[in-house]
Design a protein around this motif. Sequence first.
Motif, short mmCIF file in Angstrom:
data_model
loop_
_atom_site.label_atom_id
_atom_site.label_comp_id
_atom_site.label_asym_id
_atom_site.label_seq_id
_atom_site.Cartn_x
_atom_site.Cartn_y
_atom_site.Cartn_z
N SER A 18 45.08 18.68 74.47
CA SER A 18 44.03 19.35 75.25
C SER A 18 44.48 20.74 75.71
CB SER A 18 43.65 18.52 76.49
OG SER A 18 43.04 17.30 76.13
N ASP A 67 46.25 12.61 72.32
CA ASP A 67 45.28 13.53 72.92
C ASP A 67 45.98 14.88 73.08
OD1 ASP A 67 42.59 13.81 74.73
OD2 ASP A 67 44.23 14.97 75.57
N SER A 70 39.50 19.20 73.80
CA SER A 70 40.39 18.04 73.68
C SER A 70 40.23 17.44 72.29
CB SER A 70 40.08 16.97 74.73
OG SER A 70 40.34 17.44 76.04
N ASN A 124 40.98 14.16 70.66
CA ASN A 124 41.31 12.82 71.10
C ASN A 124 41.12 11.84 69.95
OD1 ASN A 124 40.42 10.04 72.47
ND2 ASN A 124 41.65 11.17 73.95
N PRO A 172 45.53 16.04 80.05
CA PRO A 172 44.97 15.13 79.03
C PRO A 172 43.49 14.83 79.26
CG PRO A 172 47.13 14.38 79.73
CD PRO A 172 46.76 15.50 80.65
N GLU A 173 42.74 14.83 78.18
CA GLU A 173 41.32 14.46 78.16
C GLU A 173 40.46 15.35 79.04
OE1 GLU A 173 41.27 10.34 79.26
OE2 GLU A 173 42.08 9.67 77.34
N LYS A 195 36.34 13.63 66.66
CA LYS A 195 37.45 13.51 67.62
C LYS A 195 37.56 14.72 68.54
CE LYS A 195 40.28 10.75 64.42
NZ LYS A 195 39.34 10.82 63.28
#
Length: 337
Positions: free
Chosen positions: A214, A212, A203, A205, A48-49, A165
């Motif tokens: 990724s 999220d 990503s 997000n 994630p991220e 985003k």
Amino acid sequence: MPRITPRFSIPRFSVPCVAAIAAIAACPHGARASEGGASLYLLGSGGPETAILPPLKGVYLDNEIYVYDGSSSANRRFITGGNIVAGLDATIVADFASTLWVPTTNFLGGTLAVGAIVPVGAPMVNVDAVIEGPLGNQFNISRRDSSLLLGDPVATAMVGWTTGKLHLQFATLLNVPVGHYREGRLANLAFHRWAGDASFAASWNDPKAGWDISGKAGFTFNGTNKVTDYKTGTEFHLEASAEKTFSPKFSAGIQGYWFKQVTGDGGEGARLGSYKGEVFGVGGTVATHLVMGRSPATVRLRVLREFDATNRLEGTSVMLGLSLPLHMEMPAAPPAE
């Protein structure tokens, strides 16, 4: 204060690993077909991220505690420390301390970050037999080896861009072979070879929706271990994750990876041939977002299980990371009207 996400790819965290184990952060898991099973990029260190860089100039810390336990069947052979061994069982407990400096948020239209990773760990290796190598021509003789070691330092540089985003990031890792390498021993943390990794991450997000999504892909290019004359082949890694934020302090998701060695090993030390490896891994991750003193911080736990391995160990990895800013240059307040 908005949540600052001082994340960056490691991987080896990346990251160096124990001989016969895959290595947060960057330095980042099970034994690979590469010499001793050690790869620069740490599988599972994406997630994630992964493409999001800090939005402000400053200095950031990421500390990853990494635990891996893996094994192979008794008839599976590996090369570690110049020894051909069989029946490998390996455990590593390591800490990857990473520092990231963001000098500018206006480099090629994006954010520039440079940093360094220092790995320290205790690899523990058991084998059913040492068939050939510096430890002697022995068969059906079990051996154990362990030590607390300082691995090779890793330099990292990355550039990230944001449009709405969507976050994009190009990242590199460079392993510098100056760590403590134990010639002829089963357990090592240092690679004793130059190695570099180049990866691209994206990503999506959406803070309002709380999602999220990724992904990250890259190649690792390896030099030759001058002691063992082992030239590890080029490796490919692919990761993906999906995470949902349930509250301002808690998020959870799933993530997985695929590793494949795309060119064979070489040199006189590669006595098992090209020995290309492949493995899949899948698991989950949870994170809590909090404030330490006056700094926003993220604590993240990941647990991943490997399966369908070829020419490598299968194991389980656990990573517990802390990310927080050490210093941020806050934007100047707008002039009073």
